[in-house]
Design a protein around this motif. Sequence first.
Motif, mmCIF file in Angstrom:
data_model
loop_
_atom_site.group_PDB
_atom_site.id
_atom_site.type_symbol
_atom_site.label_atom_id
_atom_site.label_comp_id
_atom_site.label_asym_id
_atom_site.label_seq_id
_atom_site.Cartn_x
_atom_site.Cartn_y
_atom_site.Cartn_z
ATOM 1 N N PRO A 53 87.217 121.689 -0.615
ATOM 2 C CA PRO A 53 88.017 121.129 0.307
ATOM 3 C C PRO A 53 87.872 121.737 1.653
ATOM 4 O O PRO A 53 88.369 121.410 2.953
ATOM 5 N N ASN A 54 86.536 122.364 2.228
ATOM 6 C CA ASN A 54 86.428 123.114 3.437
ATOM 7 C C ASN A 54 85.631 121.989 4.461
ATOM 8 O O ASN A 54 84.751 121.281 3.898
ATOM 9 N N ILE A 55 86.054 122.244 5.587
ATOM 10 C CA ILE A 55 85.443 121.509 6.543
ATOM 11 C C ILE A 55 84.068 122.500 7.009
ATOM 12 O O ILE A 55 84.738 123.657 7.751
ATOM 13 N N TYR A 56 82.944 122.094 7.289
ATOM 14 C CA TYR A 56 81.788 123.001 7.793
ATOM 15 C C TYR A 56 81.626 122.547 9.372
ATOM 16 O O TYR A 56 81.213 121.316 9.731
ATOM 17 N N ILE A 57 81.527 123.723 10.170
ATOM 18 C CA ILE A 57 81.614 123.282 11.618
ATOM 19 C C ILE A 57 80.183 123.903 12.198
ATOM 20 O O ILE A 57 79.876 125.147 11.598
ATOM 21 N N HIS A 58 79.611 122.996 12.945
ATOM 22 C CA HIS A 58 78.415 123.756 13.745
ATOM 23 C C HIS A 58 78.812 123.141 15.139
ATOM 24 O O HIS A 58 79.121 122.138 15.690
ATOM 25 N N TYR A 59 78.283 124.458 16.178
ATOM 26 C CA TYR A 59 78.474 124.043 17.463
ATOM 27 C C TYR A 59 77.193 124.304 18.262
ATOM 28 O O TYR A 59 76.577 125.432 17.978
ATOM 29 N N ASN A 60 77.032 123.999 19.619
ATOM 30 C CA ASN A 60 76.321 124.218 20.571
ATOM 31 C C ASN A 60 76.636 124.104 21.643
ATOM 32 O O ASN A 60 77.899 123.790 21.986
ATOM 33 N N LEU A 61 75.947 124.261 23.002
ATOM 34 C CA LEU A 61 76.339 124.285 24.139
ATOM 35 C C LEU A 61 77.139 122.779 24.473
ATOM 36 O O LEU A 61 77.745 122.566 25.232
ATOM 37 N N TYR A 62 76.442 121.779 24.033
ATOM 38 C CA TYR A 62 76.860 120.350 24.324
ATOM 39 C C TYR A 62 77.949 119.875 23.246
ATOM 40 O O TYR A 62 78.719 119.022 23.654
ATOM 41 N N THR A 90 80.093 119.632 18.820
ATOM 42 C CA THR A 90 80.537 120.476 17.861
ATOM 43 C C THR A 90 80.748 119.402 16.873
ATOM 44 O O THR A 90 80.920 118.441 17.031
ATOM 45 N N THR A 91 79.806 119.715 15.642
ATOM 46 C CA THR A 91 79.676 118.897 14.344
ATOM 47 C C THR A 91 80.559 119.187 13.596
ATOM 48 O O THR A 91 80.510 120.649 13.113
ATOM 49 N N ILE A 92 81.457 118.472 12.611
ATOM 50 C CA ILE A 92 82.105 118.786 11.728
ATOM 51 C C ILE A 92 81.467 118.045 10.598
ATOM 52 O O ILE A 92 81.487 116.863 10.675
ATOM 53 N N ARG A 93 81.552 118.314 9.342
ATOM 54 C CA ARG A 93 81.156 117.805 8.044
ATOM 55 C C ARG A 93 81.882 118.358 6.780
ATOM 56 O O ARG A 93 82.254 119.516 6.819
ATOM 57 N N PHE A 94 82.119 117.272 5.833
ATOM 58 C CA PHE A 94 83.044 117.766 4.895
ATOM 59 C C PHE A 94 82.533 116.772 3.608
ATOM 60 O O PHE A 94 81.817 115.890 3.661
ATOM 61 N N ALA A 95 82.652 117.248 2.255
ATOM 62 C CA ALA A 95 82.383 116.739 1.110
ATOM 63 C C ALA A 95 83.579 115.584 0.745
ATOM 64 O O ALA A 95 84.709 115.489 1.149
ATOM 65 N N PRO A 96 82.957 114.489 0.280
ATOM 66 C CA PRO A 96 83.967 113.067 -0.037
ATOM 67 C C PRO A 96 85.134 113.641 -1.158
ATOM 68 O O PRO A 96 84.747 114.433 -1.940
#
Length: 500
Positions: A82-91, A93-99
């Motif tokens: 049920p977790n949301i995976y987050i990745h960011y850089n200077l420009y 921020t991306t979030i990804r999750f499982a169906p």
Amino acid sequence: MDYLEYFFICPPLCQFPGAGGSHSAVDPGLVSSLDPGQSSVILFLSTTNSEPVSGTGVILPYSSSDPVPGGCNAEFNLNIDPNIYIHYNLYETTIRFAPANLGSMRGQAAPSCDAFGPFSQWRLEYDVFQFFLPENDLSEQSLFRALETVADTVGMVTNGNKVLTLSSADPTEAVFSSIPGQGVIYSVIVRDPVTNSSASYIPVHTYACSFSSTLDGCYTLDKISTKIFFTITGLAGLLICFFGHRFFKCELFCMGFSFIAFFFFVLISRTTELEYDVRLVLSALFGVVGGVILVMSWWRFGSVMACVVVVGLMLGFLIASTVLFTPLGDLDIFRRSDAVFWVTFSCIMIIVPLFFVRWPREGNIVTCGVVGAYAVVLAVNAFVYTSLSYITLNILKRLLNSDFSGAFTDVPFQSIDYSLLSVWLVLGASGITLQLLRERERPFFPPSPYLMWLQERERRKTNVLDPSHHCPPLPNRFFSRVKQLTQRSESAGEHTPLLL
């Protein structure tokens, strides 16, 4: 209640033992399906940090009719994730999750994730939310209070901002503009439109910066070079706001500096890997050259209209950036097509100076007031965070990063932003009004010094009634006087030159 969802929030890395049922992350969470007759669940929480840490836990119960967040996970480590995976850089921020999957009764097998049709998980929908923490607040207490507020579905729907809705056929990810130093909580709520039920994924937070980095960390985001640069910019903007039209050469230099410095900062950033301070210095040097060229072009050719067009483009740039800073900029047509975005931006930018061609003096004064007041806001942003800086920063990010087009550019608008917006409006209106009143009895624009010199020279050549026309040049007058004195001394029989 047929299954439990629980998560723990802690700044360092948290760990749960057990293969397929453990997770190591910040803001970790687990889903536990309850067996018939089960009334208790045992959890283990540990941290690799040897120092004392703070944490909090939230337990969310759901029934068999509610969807299971991450129940159809096929990418991450957990069986049900049920977790949301987050990745960011200077420009960005991306979030990804499982169906997610459909719910089930205790003791029954979960529905197959390979099924299709209206009675499978493909009917589920996902609402993506974001919740902004208080500006300039990096404390754990503020984070914990916010996470507890938006932990469940009701809390996030009530307090959060829904950004978009994804269907089961869409990729389970979303992209946002990074706001370094600003705390943001992201959450996903999966909905079952058939049973009219919903369940929340584990909320995840980010500040788009590192708390442990000694360089460019959350506490050291503001560089000295940036503060110096924008402090000088703010002082120049204040001068331009109230006296730009009177001191026309200073205004042209500042506008030319801003236009060329921005252009070369983008060019240098996209083509080189130089350090930020080096890029800033080089851009400032090119900006000085651009300002001098604009002033000298007016001094030499006297084309006021050409200079006003350049100045008007600055106002057009700011107006176009402001328009696309609103929710209009997050429309799908602008996020999916760079061509549509830049054509719209360019049209707005060009229309503004064309509109003021009929009233060049008024357009120049309006530009001085609006652009000069915004420079003051940018100077304040160098010391106190404000979302108004993202009016132009979002455009800069899109110019520097080709993948930024798909990012949502929503930013928090809190009390300090309303205060600085008022400062911007008051300064701009005051500067425009003062300059219009002061310049109404004066010529529209000051004349070109070079053209004035040419006219004066022509006047002296053609006007024989002008006494200055009959006066020889200064060198001729000097040598004529020397000759007279020499002749006088020779006639008097003197052999020692006179002291001139």
